[in-house]
Design a protein around this motif. Structure first.
Motif, PDB file in Angstrom:
ATOM      1  N   LEU A 257       0.658  -1.154   0.178  1.00  0.00           N
ATOM      2  CA  LEU A 257       0.119   0.137  -0.008  1.00  0.00           C
ATOM      3  C   LEU A 257       0.851   1.237  -0.087  1.00  0.00           C
ATOM      4  O   LEU A 257       0.597   2.113  -0.800  1.00  0.00           O
ATOM      5  N   ALA A 258       2.069   1.270   0.650  1.00  0.00           N
ATOM      6  CA  ALA A 258       2.809   2.532   0.786  1.00  0.00           C
ATOM      7  C   ALA A 258       3.311   2.693  -0.628  1.00  0.00           C
ATOM      8  O   ALA A 258       3.443   3.957  -1.075  1.00  0.00           O
ATOM      9  N   ALA A 259       3.743   1.571  -1.327  1.00  0.00           N
ATOM     10  CA  ALA A 259       4.079   1.871  -2.720  1.00  0.00           C
ATOM     11  C   ALA A 259       2.952   2.405  -3.640  1.00  0.00           C
ATOM     12  O   ALA A 259       3.232   3.459  -4.449  1.00  0.00           O
TER      13      ALA A 259
ATOM     14  N   TYR B  37       0.529   7.318  -6.009  1.00  0.00           N
ATOM     15  CA  TYR B  37      -0.788   8.280  -6.261  1.00  0.00           C
ATOM     16  C   TYR B  37      -0.351   9.539  -5.749  1.00  0.00           C
ATOM     17  O   TYR B  37      -0.801  10.426  -6.351  1.00  0.00           O
ATOM     18  N   ARG B  38       0.331   9.798  -4.696  1.00  0.00           N
ATOM     19  CA  ARG B  38       0.734  11.265  -3.984  1.00  0.00           C
ATOM     20  C   ARG B  38       1.693  12.176  -5.331  1.00  0.00           C
ATOM     21  O   ARG B  38       1.447  13.311  -5.157  1.00  0.00           O
TER      22      ARG B  38
ATOM     23  N   ALA C 210      -7.655  10.654 -14.809  1.00  0.00           N
ATOM     24  CA  ALA C 210      -8.045   9.053 -15.086  1.00  0.00           C
ATOM     25  C   ALA C 210      -7.017   8.269 -14.318  1.00  0.00           C
ATOM     26  O   ALA C 210      -7.275   7.425 -13.517  1.00  0.00           O
ATOM     27  N   GLU C 211      -5.805   8.719 -14.147  1.00  0.00           N
ATOM     28  CA  GLU C 211      -4.938   7.995 -13.595  1.00  0.00           C
ATOM     29  C   GLU C 211      -5.025   7.942 -12.032  1.00  0.00           C
ATOM     30  O   GLU C 211      -4.892   6.793 -11.287  1.00  0.00           O
ATOM     31  N   LEU C 212      -5.396   9.119 -11.449  1.00  0.00           N
ATOM     32  CA  LEU C 212      -5.732   9.250  -9.977  1.00  0.00           C
ATOM     33  C   LEU C 212      -6.931   8.398  -9.659  1.00  0.00           C
ATOM     34  O   LEU C 212      -6.696   7.623  -8.454  1.00  0.00           O
ATOM     35  N   ALA C 213      -7.936   8.279 -10.468  1.00  0.00           N
ATOM     36  CA  ALA C 213      -9.102   7.700 -10.091  1.00  0.00           C
ATOM     37  C   ALA C 213      -8.649   6.001  -9.932  1.00  0.00           C
ATOM     38  O   ALA C 213      -9.270   5.442  -9.279  1.00  0.00           O
ATOM     39  N   GLY C 214      -7.780   5.669 -11.126  1.00  0.00           N
ATOM     40  CA  GLY C 214      -7.485   4.227 -11.065  1.00  0.00           C
ATOM     41  C   GLY C 214      -6.706   4.048  -9.813  1.00  0.00           C
ATOM     42  O   GLY C 214      -6.988   2.792  -9.069  1.00  0.00           O
ATOM     43  N   LEU C 215      -5.822   4.766  -9.406  1.00  0.00           N
ATOM     44  CA  LEU C 215      -4.803   4.312  -8.242  1.00  0.00           C
ATOM     45  C   LEU C 215      -5.551   4.482  -6.982  1.00  0.00           C
ATOM     46  O   LEU C 215      -5.413   3.587  -6.128  1.00  0.00           O
TER      47      LEU C 215
ATOM     48  N   GLU D  99     -13.618  12.943  -1.741  1.00  0.00           N
ATOM     49  CA  GLU D  99     -13.056  13.346  -2.655  1.00  0.00           C
ATOM     50  C   GLU D  99     -11.592  13.020  -2.642  1.00  0.00           C
ATOM     51  O   GLU D  99     -10.876  12.752  -1.811  1.00  0.00           O
ATOM     52  N   LEU D 100     -11.114  13.044  -3.842  1.00  0.00           N
ATOM     53  CA  LEU D 100      -9.644  12.718  -4.044  1.00  0.00           C
ATOM     54  C   LEU D 100      -8.939  13.668  -3.110  1.00  0.00           C
ATOM     55  O   LEU D 100      -9.025  14.985  -3.189  1.00  0.00           O
ATOM     56  N   GLY D 101      -7.838  13.234  -2.441  1.00  0.00           N
ATOM     57  CA  GLY D 101      -7.093  13.781  -1.437  1.00  0.00           C
ATOM     58  C   GLY D 101      -5.741  13.663  -1.656  1.00  0.00           C
ATOM     59  O   GLY D 101      -5.459  12.596  -2.336  1.00  0.00           O
TER      60      GLY D 101
END
Length: 565
Positions: free
Chosen positions: A158-160, A165-166, A361-366, A407-409
C-alpha cells in the motif's frame, strides 16, 4: 533501541541513569514521585517542546541524554548529514542524543556530538522511538490517525501505491493551480497583447533606425542656418577666387607672386617659388570645396521640412515607448518577445487541460487500487485486533474499519473511521463517541500488539496505558505488553502491580524530602525485591502479608506466561 537514559535536574529527578535492555521494562513509583519525568525526558529527545518550568528548582539547567544501538543505515546517513557521528560500541554503532534546557528557557539539542535544531533531532529519534501517552489516546479518536494506523498495517504494497498516487496528486495540484491562474488572467493578457500589438504596428510604420534622432537633429541645426552658411562660404570663395564681376582674389595675387619668382637662378628664390606653387594648389582645392558646398546648399530644397516631419514622427514614438529612438527599438524587441509568450498561453492552457484529464483518470485508477488494498487490510486487521481485545477481557467487542468514498485528496479517496461496540447487540459506532477511557486504552494496546510484529528494533514507550482499568483486565494488559515486547523494546510507566509483574526489568522512582526540597531517584528493583515492590503498589504504604502473597502469585503468573510452551 535505547540502551541507556540519563536524566539530570528534570522535574524532581536530580540525577538518574536507567540502563534499558530488550524486552519489557516497567517504571513504577508513588504518586508525585516523578515517574512521568522518564517519559518527559524521552519526549525531549524526540524534539518535544521544552518547558523551562521542568527544570528542577534551584538548578540552572536540565539535561537528558540517550544512547541508542541498532541504528540502521538510513538513520546513520541522516546523522552524518546533520554533522554528527556514531560511536563504536561493543555491539555495533551507537548514537548519542542529548537535550539541554535552561531555566531561562533556552534549549539545545545534540545529535552524535553535533549541535542541531530540535526538529532535526526529532526527525532522527522519531524513527527509533514512539511514545504512546494520553495524547496518543486522544489522537486515536481522529479519523486521520485511524487511517494512518490502517495504512501502517497494510504495509509496503500500500505504501508503494500511495507513493505513486501522491506523486500524481502533487502534479495535478500544481497543474490545476497554473491553469486556474492562466484562466483568471486571460482578460488581462488579452488587453496586454492588444497594447503590445498596437505599439509594434505603430513603430513598424515609422521604422526608426538606430541613432536616427540624433543624426536628424544635427542635420536640422545645419540646415536652419543655411543662409548664414551660404554668406560666409560665398565671401570666403570671393576672397580666394575673386568676385564674379571682377578679377583678383588671393589665388590671383599668389599667381602673380609665383610668376615673378619663376625662372630665377638663385637657389633661395627658386625654393620660395616652389612654396608659392604649393600655396596656389592648396588655395585652389579650398576654393573648389567651397564651390561644391555652395552647390549642395542650393541642391536640397524642402529637406528641412522633411526632417521636421520625420522628427515629429519619431518624437511621437519616444513619448510612448522610450526616451530615445534606441530605447524605442529596444522596447519593440522586448514587446515582440512578450507577445510571443502571451500567444503561447493559449497553447499552455490547452496542454494543461489535456494533462489534467489524464491525471484525473490515473488518480481515479490508483485511488481505486488504494481503496481495494485498504479494504483487504481492514478485514485482516480487525480480525487480529478482536483476538487481542478478547484476551483483554472484551470477548464481545466488535471493531471494524469503515471506508466511505471521499473526494480525491493527498491520501486517496477514502474516509476511514474506526467503529466500535463493546457489548453484544450494540451496533458499532464511532470509536471516539462510544468507547470509555478504559476501552480506548485496550483498543489502543490491541492495535499496537498487532502492529508490533513488523516493528523490529523499534522502541515503544507507554504512559498511562492502563488508565481506567484494573483487576483481571490489568493482568491481561500486562500479558499483552509482554507479548508486544517479543517484537519490540517496550517501556511502560504504570501504577498497576498487575502490569508491572510481567516486566523483564523493573525500575522504581523513589522520592525523598529533606523538608525543603523534594528529590527523586530511579533505582533498579532486584528480582528478589519484586514481590515487595508489587505488594507496596497494591497495598500502599503498609505492606501486608496478604499483599505479599498476592504479589508472589502475580510474579509466578507472569513468569509462567513467559515460559516457552
Amino acid at each position: 533501541m535505547i540502551e541507556e537514559l540519563r536524566i539530570t535536574d528534570l522535574g524532581v529527578i536530580s540525577d538518574a541513569t536507567i540502563a534499558l535492555h530488550p524486552g519489557f521494562t516497567v517504571v513504577t513509583g508513588e504518586t508525585g514521585a516523578g515517574k512521568t519525568m522518564v517519559v518527559t525526558g524521552i519526549g525531549l529527545l524526540l524534539g518535544e517542546r521544552a518547558d523551562p518550568r521542568a527544570v528542577r528548582n534551584g538548578a540552572e539547567r536540565a539535561r537528558v541524554e540517550g544512547r541508542f544501538r541498532g541504528v540502521d543505515p538510513a538513520v546513520a546517513a541522516r546523522v552524518e548529514e546533520a554533522g554528527g557521528e556514531l560511536d563504536d560500541g561493543a555491539s555495533g554503532p551507537e548514537l548519542l542524543v542529548a537535550r539541554h534546557l535552561t531555566a531561562a528557557g533556552r534549549s539545545r539539542a545534540y545529535l552524535g556530538g553535533s549541535g542541531v535544531p530540535a526538529a532535526v533531532c526529532a526527525d532522527v529519534t522519531s524513527r527509533l522511538i514512539t511514545i504512546h501517552g494520553q495524547s496518543e489516546q486522544v489522537r486515536l479518536a481522529a479519523p486521520e490517525r485511524q487511517r494512518e494506523i490502517l495504512d501502517r498495517f497494510a504495509g509496503p504494497p500500500l505504501a508503494a501505491l500511495l507513493g505513486e498516487y501522491r506523486s500524481r496528486f502533487v502534479e495535478r495540484r500544481a497543474a490545476l493551480a497554473e491553469l486556474t491562474e492562466l484562466r483568471e488572467q486571460a482578460q488581462a493578457r488579452a488587453r496586454e497583447a492588444d497594447l503590445l500589438t498596437f505599439g509594434l504596428i505603430e513603430i513598424e510604420k515609422v521604422a526608426p533606425q538606430p541613432g536616427e534622432d540624433v543624426a536628424l537633429a544635427a542635420e536640422a541645426e545645419r540646415l536652419q542656418s543655411a543662409d548664414d552658411l551660404r554668406l560666409v562660404a560665398t565671401t570666403a570663395l570671393g576672397a580666394l577666387a575673386g568676385g564674379d564681376d571682377e578679377a583678383g582674389g588671393a589665388m590671383t595675387e599668389v599667381g602673380v607672386a609665383r610668376k615673378a619668382l619663376d625662372g630665377q637662378s638663385d637657389v633661395e628664390v627658386a625654393a620660395l617659388a616652389a612654396r608659392l606653387a604649393e600655396v596656389s594648389y592648396a588655395l585652389g582645392d579650398v576654393a573648389a570645396d567651397l564651390a561644391r558646398y555652395l552647390d549642395r546648399l542650393d541642391a536640397e530644397p524642402g529637406r528641412l521640412e522633411w526632417i521636421a516631419g520625420r522628427r515629429s514622427a519619431l518624437q511621437n514614438l519616444t513619448r510612448k515607448y522610450g526616451a530615445t529612438v534606441d530605447e524605442v527599438i529596444a522596447w519593440s524587441a522586448d514587446a515582440a518577445a512578450r507577445l510571443s509568450t502571451l500567444d503561447s498561453s493559449d497553447d499552455r492552457i490547452a496542454a494543461l487541460t489535456e494533462r489534467l484529464a489524464v491525471l484525473d483518470a490515473e488518480l481515479a485508477g490508483l485511488a481505486g487500487q488504494v481503496t481495494g488494498a485498504r479494504t483487504r487490510a481492514a478485514a485482516a486487521f480487525s480480525e487480529r485486533v478482536l483476538a487481542e481485545l478478547a484476551a483483554l477481557a472484551m470477548p464481545h467487542a466488535r471493531l471494524l474499519f469503515d471506508l466511505t468514498p471521499a473526494e480525491l485528496g493527498p491520501h486517496g479517496a477514502d474516509h476511514v473511521e474506526l467503529l466500535f461496540s463493546a457489548n453484544p447487540g450494540s451496533e458499532p459506532r464511532s470509536l471516539a463517541k462510544v468507547a470509555s477511557g478504559g476501552e480506548l486504552s485496550r483498543v489502543r494496546l490491541g492495535l499496537e500488539v498487532v502492529l508490533a510484529a513488523d516493528a523490529q528494533h523499534q522502541t515503544l514507550v507507554f504512559d498511562e496505558v492502563d488508565a481506567g482499568v484494573g483487576g483481571r483486565v490489568a493482568v491481561e494488559i500486562g500479558r499483552r505488553l509482554a507479548a508486544l515486547a517479543r517484537h519490540a523494546q517496550v517501556v511502560v510507566v504504570t501504577h498497576l502491580a498487575q502490569v508491572a509483574a510481567f516486566a523483564d526489568q523493573h525500575y522504581v522512582v523513589v522520592k525523598s524530602d529533606d523538608g525543603q526540597v523534594t528529590t527523586s531517584g530511579v533505582l533498579p528493583v532486584a528480582e528478589e525485591e519484586r514481590a515487595a515492590e508489587l505488594a507496596r503498589m497494591m497495598a500502599g504504604l503498609e505492606t501486608t502479608d496478604s499483599a505479599l502473597a498476592h504479589a508472589g502469585e502475580l510474579v509466578e503468573l507472569a513468569a509462567a506466561s513467559r515460559r516457552p510452551v
